[in-house]
Write an enzyme that holds these catalytic residues in place. Structure first.
Site, short mmCIF file in Angstrom:
data_model
loop_
_atom_site.label_atom_id
_atom_site.label_comp_id
_atom_site.label_asym_id
_atom_site.label_seq_id
_atom_site.Cartn_x
_atom_site.Cartn_y
_atom_site.Cartn_z
N ARG A 303 0.83 -1.21 0.00
CA ARG A 303 0.00 0.00 0.00
C ARG A 303 0.87 1.26 0.00
O ARG A 303 0.51 2.27 -0.60
CB ARG A 303 -1.00 -0.01 1.16
CG ARG A 303 -2.09 1.03 1.03
CD ARG A 303 -3.22 0.80 2.02
NE ARG A 303 -4.22 -0.15 1.54
CZ ARG A 303 -5.22 0.14 0.70
NH1 ARG A 303 -5.36 1.37 0.24
NH2 ARG A 303 -6.06 -0.78 0.31
N GLU A 683 -10.44 4.99 6.34
CA GLU A 683 -9.04 5.38 6.38
C GLU A 683 -8.69 6.70 5.69
O GLU A 683 -7.86 7.45 6.20
CB GLU A 683 -8.21 4.26 5.76
CG GLU A 683 -8.34 2.97 6.52
CD GLU A 683 -7.63 1.81 5.85
OE1 GLU A 683 -8.15 1.34 4.82
OE2 GLU A 683 -6.57 1.41 6.32
N1 LUZ Z 1 -5.57 -4.98 5.09
C1 LUZ Z 1 -5.13 -5.81 4.13
C2 LUZ Z 1 -5.74 -3.68 4.86
O1 LUZ Z 1 -4.94 -6.98 4.41
N2 LUZ Z 1 -4.92 -5.32 2.89
C3 LUZ Z 1 -5.09 -4.03 2.58
O2 LUZ Z 1 -4.87 -3.63 1.45
C4 LUZ Z 1 -5.50 -3.16 3.60
N3 LUZ Z 1 -5.64 -1.86 3.37
C5 LUZ Z 1 -6.01 -1.06 4.34
C6 LUZ Z 1 -6.24 -1.59 5.60
N4 LUZ Z 1 -6.11 -2.87 5.85
MO1 MOS Z 2 -7.10 -2.04 8.59
S1 MOS Z 2 -5.60 -0.75 8.92
O1 MOS Z 2 -7.52 -2.99 9.82
O2 MOS Z 2 -8.27 -1.34 7.68
#
Ligand code: LUZ
Ligand code: MOS
Length: 737
Positions: A303, A683
């Protein structure tokens, strides 16, 4: 008012610690590593085992299945075996008849550990070859060739520290035996299936022998996406062996010491622009401090890579990321999931190149915002980009020019107090970057009295997903709110779920809910004479006509793909945009600051629940401000967390909050890529907090323009004062001597 609110204000909501205690309940306590790195030579549990009320002590050798809980890389034992890799690493789980006795006994466990030197700095780890996964690079254009066409090139380093989740409800779990050797876990997790899967591996049982249920969480913020698993499995391990219910809930300080946090990053950038103020070339390298095990770090690294250019179009870019193994608690998911770290680097580079070239920073930002058709470094072409629109609307709606004039006037007439402004554009990709995870299920029952029961894989953690699911079910079935109940999350009703994460909980589970409800409506409306009936009559007709009044549906986000070899694809269903205008006042003698206002234009699509979304924007903003300003993790040079309680770890209180927050949702925004044209909300608004950093920076530079700025966060008042009056203060991100 949300249905949950009644329960909350009356104290009736049930978190793990509120569940009625089953007969014979035992309580767990943890013995964990006191050192950051060492060889575990021996473990003496005899004194602990002889302590009053103790029923069992579990170590690595008591695990019937595999001692392994790593979700992506198989590098994390449930209980330490032979070695310890961070302070707080679980070594033994003690079970006794009361919490006090379990804790007293845990203190009697003795470990002989031969200490070894630890590595805490990610750059040091990378230099030593200590990587979690092979490093990755994404690239677009001709970076090496583009430098020669740049008129201004800047280089520098950016550091951002970790962040404690500080969910109100600490990690907690309770397990109970079922007949036939099966068991049920009431887990405080965002990922019930993850707990079920890990439990199955550790206990050597089929997944069908383990039921996981989640009623709700008292906040999670990513801290329970993966790291709720160990505590749940420890309880299950004891229940499995003793056939007794077992509960373990961590106290605050223990939770802060043993669980992971947001990843600290240290990064290098090189950014070049041409004479027209267009971004031409970017090179970035991230050193992600992953801690001692992979946890979700590889996904978080992905990410970061995907958000490395922030909200801007950069035609030639090369972004490299190293996931570095250190002797700190494995860092984990935290709202934003690596994107904020990457975007902070890009904004820093933008500020730097603006000053070096003499360009106005806001001009530079505006000129380079993402537009439809712009291609991101991993090959995704922008569609329905609202970057330009939200930036422009924020400027206009909140009278940026007027604010600019006021602030300049203030700064011209004040010597020791300075004001600063910033515009912070946000761009955040929605979908799990791991394509597989982008699926969800729903099971909807209509009972003969017309009431409706909706079960999905979504976990309610205060983010209001239940409210959105209810809105979707009501709207699709055409029934009033009171008729719809949202069930607790259970692996037995909806299976193989993804964690409620990635701002996609309502997108994925909501779409599955919509599909199931559409199916039911179609069945009922297809009945002869059905069209003219009330809901109640329709349901009665359905039942007497022997129609199936239950429907299950599954949704998988379409059009997603990613080729990891080529580092090219379309990993996101869509992006969320917005812009924050922040104004601060800095007391340049003391280093203290006041956030006067944050005014936000945010693209929430067609909101499923505007009040919920407003709350998410405000909450995420505060969390982003905390990360950038006052929240400061402090470690000893031995890797011991020093800021391990709320006396030493500060989150923004009322005084540290903006005096004014205003959120305006972009109007007439559709989004065909998500349920009922809504957009993920959890987020993206955290990114607005980065604006506070740059507003403070602008004020500080109005006081001391000659000092060379170092881009490190958090910019606490102490650090700001050191910058203004002392040595240039780089934030040592991981370890303080
Ligand atoms: N969790 C995950 C996440 O496993 N993959 C993601 O791309 C993600 N993005 C945001 C928050 N949690
Ligand atoms: Mo995630 S950072 O649990 O969306």
């Amino acid at each position: 008012m949300r249905a949950d609110d009644y329960l909350h204000v009356r104290g009736e909501s049930r978190y793990v610690d509120d569940l009625p205690e089953p007969e014979g309940l035992l309580h767990g306590a943890l013995f964990h590593s006191p050192v950051a790195h060492g060889r575990l030579l021996g473990l003496d549990t005899s004194r602990a085992l002889a302590a009053p009320g103790v029923h069992g002590i579990f170590t690595a050798s008591d695990i019937p299945g595999e001692n392994q809980i790593g979700p992506i890389v198989r590098d994390e034992p449930l209980l330490a075996d032979g070695e310890v890799h961070h302070v707080g690493q679980p070594i033994a789980f003690v079970v006794a008849d009361t919490v006090a006795r379990a804790r007293a006994a845990a203190a009697l466990v003795e470990a002989r550990i031969e200490e070894q030197p630890g590595i805490f700095d990610p750059r040091e780890a990378q230099a030593a070859g200590a990587l979690i996964i092979p490093s990755r690079t994404i690239e677009i254009g001709e970076v090496d060739e583009a430098w020669s066409r740049c008129t201004t090139i800047v280089e520098g380093r950016v550091d951002s520290a970790g962040q404690e989740h500080l969910y109100l409800e600490t990690q907690a779990s309770m397990s109970e035996p079922l007949e036939g050797g099966r068991l049920r876990i009431h887990a405080g997790t965002q990922g019930p299936t993850a707990v079920q899967r890990a439990g199955s591996g550790v206990l050597g049982l089929p997944m069908s022998a383990i039921e996981v249920e989640v009623q709700r969480l008292g906040g999670a913020f990513g801290g329970k996406e993966d790291q709720a698993t160990p505590w749940a499995i420890m309880c299950a391990l004891a229940t499995h062996a003793l056939r007794r219910p077992v509960k373990y809930s961590l106290d605050r300080s223990e939770d802060m010491v043993v669980t992971g946090k947001r990843h600290p990053y240290s990064s290098d950038y090189r950014l070049g622009i041409d004479a027209a103020g267009k971004l031409l070339a970017l090179e970035v390298t991230y050193f992600q401090n992953a801690g001692s095990a992979a946890d979700l770090s590889p996904a978080i690294l992905t990410r970061s890579l995907f958000h490395g250019t922030g909200c801007y179009h950069v035609p030639n870019a090369r972004i490299t990321a190293h996931s570095c193994r250190t002797n700190l608690t494995p860092f984990t998911a935290f709202r934003g999931f690596g994107a904020p770290q990457g975007i902070f680097v890009m904004e820093s580079a933008m500020a730097h190149v603006a000053e070096a070239s003499g360009m106005d920073r806001v001009d530079l930002q505006e000129r380079n915002l993402l537009r439809d058709g712009d291609v991101l470094p991993f090959g995704m072409s922008m569609e329905r980009a609202h970057a330009v629109r939200s930036f422009g609307e924020a400027k206009q709606r909140f009278d940026f020019e007027g604010a600019r004039a006021r602030v300049d006037e203030f700064n011209a007439t004040n010597k020791l107090k300075k004001r600063g402004l910033s515009l912070m554009p946000a761009c955040f990709g929605i979908s799990f970057t791991n394509r597989i995870l982008n699926q969800a299920g729903a099971l909807v029952h209509i009972y003969t009295d017309g009431s409706v029961h909706v079960a999905t894989g979504a976990v309610e953690m205060g983010q209001g997903v239940s409210e959105k699911l209810r809105a979707i079910a009501c709207g699709t079935l055409g029934v009033p709110t009171e008729l719809v109940t949202i069930a607790s999350t259970r692996t037995t009703t909806v299976a193989n779920t993804s964690a409620t994460a990635a701002s996609a909980g309502a997108d994925l589970n909501g779409r599955a809910t919509e599909l199931a409800c559409q199916e039911l409506r179609d069945r009922l409306e297809g009945l002869e004479g059905g069209a003219a009936l009330t809901w109640q009559e329709l349901v009665s007709l359905g039942y007497s006509s022997r129609v199936n009044l239950s429907a299950q549906a599954h949704y998988a986000t379409p059009k997603l793909w990613y080729d990891k070899e080529l580092e090219q694809g379309r990993p996101f269903a869509y992006h969320v945009f917005g812009t924050a205008l922040t104004e601060v006042e800095v007391d340049c003698l003391r280093g203290t600051y006041r956030i006067e206002s944050v005014r936000i234009v945010h693209d929430a699509g067609k909101s499923l629940a505007p009040d919920v979304d407003r709350g998410q924007v405000e909450g995420a903003l505060m969390q982003g401000i905390g990360w950038m300003t006052v929240e400061e993790l402090c470690y000893s040079d031995q890797g011991q967390l020093l800021s391990k309680d709320l006396a030493s770890y500060k989150i923004p209180d009322l005084n540290a909050s903006p005096a004014e927050v205003e959120t305006h949702f972009l109007e007439d925004c559709d989004n065909p890529e998500a349920v009922l044209h809504s957009k993920g909300i959890g987020e993206p608004p955290l990114l607005y907090g980065i604006g506070t950093y740059f507003a403070i920076r602008e004020a500080a530079r109005a006081f001391r323009a000659e000092k060379q700025w170092c881009y490190s966060a958090p910019l606490s008042p102490e650090r700001l004062m050191m910058f203004l009056h002392g040595e240039v203060a780089r934030v040592p991100v991981t370890v303080y001597g």
